[in-house]
Write a protein that holds these residues in place. Structure first.
Motif, PDB file in Angstrom:
ATOM      1  N   ASP A 140       0.750  -1.161  -0.106  1.00  0.00           N
ATOM      2  CA  ASP A 140       0.017  -0.110  -0.048  1.00  0.00           C
ATOM      3  C   ASP A 140       0.720   1.222  -0.203  1.00  0.00           C
ATOM      4  O   ASP A 140       0.717   2.289  -0.812  1.00  0.00           O
ATOM      5  N   PHE A 141       1.859   1.411   0.989  1.00  0.00           N
ATOM      6  CA  PHE A 141       2.802   2.352   1.023  1.00  0.00           C
ATOM      7  C   PHE A 141       3.515   2.763  -0.313  1.00  0.00           C
ATOM      8  O   PHE A 141       3.839   3.833  -0.674  1.00  0.00           O
ATOM      9  N   MET A 142       4.051   1.547  -1.033  1.00  0.00           N
ATOM     10  CA  MET A 142       4.862   1.836  -2.138  1.00  0.00           C
ATOM     11  C   MET A 142       4.089   2.100  -3.399  1.00  0.00           C
ATOM     12  O   MET A 142       4.493   3.134  -4.057  1.00  0.00           O
ATOM     13  N   HIS A 143       2.753   1.522  -3.230  1.00  0.00           N
ATOM     14  CA  HIS A 143       2.061   2.177  -4.191  1.00  0.00           C
ATOM     15  C   HIS A 143       1.380   3.436  -4.331  1.00  0.00           C
ATOM     16  O   HIS A 143       1.651   4.095  -5.320  1.00  0.00           O
ATOM     17  N   ASP A 144       1.030   3.906  -3.280  1.00  0.00           N
ATOM     18  CA  ASP A 144       0.647   5.370  -3.059  1.00  0.00           C
ATOM     19  C   ASP A 144       2.004   6.326  -3.000  1.00  0.00           C
ATOM     20  O   ASP A 144       1.594   7.485  -3.449  1.00  0.00           O
ATOM     21  N   GLU A 145       3.115   5.907  -2.419  1.00  0.00           N
ATOM     22  CA  GLU A 145       4.241   6.883  -2.788  1.00  0.00           C
ATOM     23  C   GLU A 145       4.491   6.821  -4.258  1.00  0.00           C
ATOM     24  O   GLU A 145       5.086   8.154  -4.500  1.00  0.00           O
ATOM     25  N   ALA A 146       4.464   6.098  -5.179  1.00  0.00           N
ATOM     26  CA  ALA A 146       4.661   6.305  -6.548  1.00  0.00           C
ATOM     27  C   ALA A 146       3.556   7.133  -6.958  1.00  0.00           C
ATOM     28  O   ALA A 146       3.999   7.946  -8.034  1.00  0.00           O
ATOM     29  N   LEU A 147       2.400   7.321  -6.441  1.00  0.00           N
ATOM     30  CA  LEU A 147       1.335   8.205  -7.069  1.00  0.00           C
ATOM     31  C   LEU A 147       1.309   9.499  -6.226  1.00  0.00           C
ATOM     32  O   LEU A 147       0.589  10.560  -6.284  1.00  0.00           O
ATOM     33  N   GLY A 148       2.554   9.742  -5.326  1.00  0.00           N
ATOM     34  CA  GLY A 148       2.460  10.922  -4.532  1.00  0.00           C
ATOM     35  C   GLY A 148       1.321  11.128  -3.717  1.00  0.00           C
ATOM     36  O   GLY A 148       0.885  12.217  -3.348  1.00  0.00           O
ATOM     37  N   ASP A 149       0.861   9.921  -3.216  1.00  0.00           N
ATOM     38  CA  ASP A 149      -0.555  10.197  -2.291  1.00  0.00           C
ATOM     39  C   ASP A 149      -0.171   9.428  -0.965  1.00  0.00           C
ATOM     40  O   ASP A 149      -1.376   8.706  -0.544  1.00  0.00           O
ATOM     41  N   LYS A 175      13.050  -2.705   0.232  1.00  0.00           N
ATOM     42  CA  LYS A 175      13.793  -1.527   0.827  1.00  0.00           C
ATOM     43  C   LYS A 175      12.771  -0.460   1.347  1.00  0.00           C
ATOM     44  O   LYS A 175      11.645  -0.125   0.537  1.00  0.00           O
ATOM     45  N   ARG A 176      13.178   0.143   2.376  1.00  0.00           N
ATOM     46  CA  ARG A 176      12.250   1.260   2.885  1.00  0.00           C
ATOM     47  C   ARG A 176      10.921   0.773   3.761  1.00  0.00           C
ATOM     48  O   ARG A 176       9.992   1.433   4.295  1.00  0.00           O
ATOM     49  N   SER A 177      10.870  -0.668   3.712  1.00  0.00           N
ATOM     50  CA  SER A 177       9.861  -1.213   4.809  1.00  0.00           C
ATOM     51  C   SER A 177      10.103  -0.568   6.007  1.00  0.00           C
ATOM     52  O   SER A 177       8.917  -0.488   6.699  1.00  0.00           O
ATOM     53  N   ILE A 184       4.115   4.087  10.887  1.00  0.00           N
ATOM     54  CA  ILE A 184       2.810   3.633  11.403  1.00  0.00           C
ATOM     55  C   ILE A 184       2.958   3.562  13.019  1.00  0.00           C
ATOM     56  O   ILE A 184       2.015   4.194  13.765  1.00  0.00           O
ATOM     57  N   ILE A 185       3.921   2.608  13.581  1.00  0.00           N
ATOM     58  CA  ILE A 185       3.984   2.459  15.026  1.00  0.00           C
ATOM     59  C   ILE A 185       4.206   3.673  15.757  1.00  0.00           C
ATOM     60  O   ILE A 185       3.601   3.997  16.866  1.00  0.00           O
ATOM     61  N   MET A 186       5.118   4.569  15.027  1.00  0.00           N
ATOM     62  CA  MET A 186       5.356   5.855  15.833  1.00  0.00           C
ATOM     63  C   MET A 186       4.113   6.716  16.014  1.00  0.00           C
ATOM     64  O   MET A 186       3.837   7.243  17.076  1.00  0.00           O
ATOM     65  N   ARG A 187       3.321   6.900  15.094  1.00  0.00           N
ATOM     66  CA  ARG A 187       2.194   7.762  15.000  1.00  0.00           C
ATOM     67  C   ARG A 187       0.807   7.090  15.831  1.00  0.00           C
ATOM     68  O   ARG A 187       0.116   7.807  16.293  1.00  0.00           O
ATOM     69  N   LEU A 208      14.914  -8.707   8.581  1.00  0.00           N
ATOM     70  CA  LEU A 208      13.766  -8.835   7.622  1.00  0.00           C
ATOM     71  C   LEU A 208      13.556  -7.556   7.116  1.00  0.00           C
ATOM     72  O   LEU A 208      13.134  -7.427   5.877  1.00  0.00           O
ATOM     73  N   LEU A 209      13.775  -6.298   8.033  1.00  0.00           N
ATOM     74  CA  LEU A 209      13.602  -5.004   7.427  1.00  0.00           C
ATOM     75  C   LEU A 209      14.661  -4.326   6.817  1.00  0.00           C
ATOM     76  O   LEU A 209      14.549  -3.412   6.022  1.00  0.00           O
ATOM     77  N   GLY A 210      15.795  -5.046   6.919  1.00  0.00           N
ATOM     78  CA  GLY A 210      17.008  -4.477   6.172  1.00  0.00           C
ATOM     79  C   GLY A 210      17.212  -3.165   6.932  1.00  0.00           C
ATOM     80  O   GLY A 210      18.049  -2.367   6.052  1.00  0.00           O
TER      81      GLY A 210
END
Length: 291
Positions: A140-149, A175-177, A184-187, A208-210
């Motif tokens: 979800d994050f990768m998809h919306d980041e690509a769309l700037g949303d 990457k960036r996971s 999410i956890i911080m907020r 796992l997260l790199g």
């Protein structure tokens, strides 16, 4: 039936009262109910229908893989799972107190069933729930980041009273996971409740997260108010007749899960300040952005 009354109920969108109106009119006449008693019955019918519809909408919005309940869980298969502990969690008190929950153990031991059942029970308590696998979250994050949303998808994960993130540890993440999960956890920290499941020791989350600093910061916040349910034992799926023959789970992966009490905090990734025997949560390395 009184046409004017029927029309009024339709205009007010009181379909629940409309469905039972004939029955309630007969009941009122036969039992000599007062106007107030009749009105109370009609309004109760409407409230029941609205409650059922709200429950159905929230269950659909939650996005569960399957409709699971604690009642249909096989408690006899794995004695390491404490029924009372899970039913206490199903009361929703931990959500009201903004506490988190971690279920950790080998694959196939019932973690996904239990968290979906807890999610359903929490909805019945009146809360909003969202269920996603860790792969869905990152996608979800990768998809919306690509769309700037990206703000829109983040808002989706911050809104629910209870967020369930399943399947942590199934495989290495893109990457960036770590950045997405940390956000999410911080907020949600101390403002909403989060449940996570993992089949890998917490010491492995950095791999796992790199991103060891992000993993340390995630666990620092997530474990601060978290209750931990440790599950041991064999896979439930492998006991089914005709099930696949697979190699047993590598016990080396679970050596970091000592047979201590379920409520004790788990260890943070190695090399972090929280990896000592102290029960204090881990802190991110000084100077890192993730802290």
């Amino acid at each position: 039936m009184n046409d004017a009354l029927t029309s009024a109920l339709r205009q007010l969108r009181m379909s629940g009262a409309l469905q039972t109106l004939d029955l309630r009119l007969q009941e009122a006449a036969g039992n000599h109910l007062t106007h107030a008693e009749f009105l109370e019955l009609v309004l109760q019918d409407e409230l029941v229908v609205r409650s059922d519809r709200l429950l159905a909408r929230r269950v659909k919005t939650a996005g569960f893989r399957d409709r699971k309940t604690l009642e249909d869980f096989d408690w006899t298969f794995n004695a390491s799972i404490k029924r009372k502990q899970l039913y206490d969690l199903a009361s929703g008190r931990f959500v009201r107190e903004y506490r988190d929950l971690l279920l950790i153990g080998p694959p196939g031991t019932g973690k996904s069933h239990l968290v979906q059942a807890l999610g359903y029970a929490t909805i019945r308590c009146g809360f909003v729930v969202l269920y996603r696998s860790i792969f869905d979250v990152i996608r979800d994050f990768m998809h919306d980041e690509a769309l700037g949303d990206q703000d829109r998808v983040l808002a989706r994960y911050l809104k629910p009273d209870l967020l369930i993130i399943d399947d942590m540890g199934m495989k290495h993440l893109p990457k960036r996971s770590g950045e997405y999960l940390f956000e999410i956890i911080m907020r949600r920290y101390e403002t909403r409740s989060t449940i996570m499941t993992s089949n890998r020791p917490l010491e492995d989350w950095g791999k796992l997260l790199g991103d060891v600093p992000s993993a340390t910061a995630i666990l620092d916040r997530f474990l601060h108010h978290a209750e931990i349910v440790r599950i041991t034992g064999k896979s439930y799926r492998l006991r089914q007749p005709g099930g696949p023959t697979v190699l047993p789970v590598d016990t080396a992966e679970n050596e970091a899960l000592p047979p201590d009490d379920e409520s004790k905090p788990a260890k943070a990734p190695p090399g972090s300040p929280g990896s000592s025997k102290s029960s204090k949560p881990a802190k991110a390395p000084s100077g890192s952005e993730a802290g």
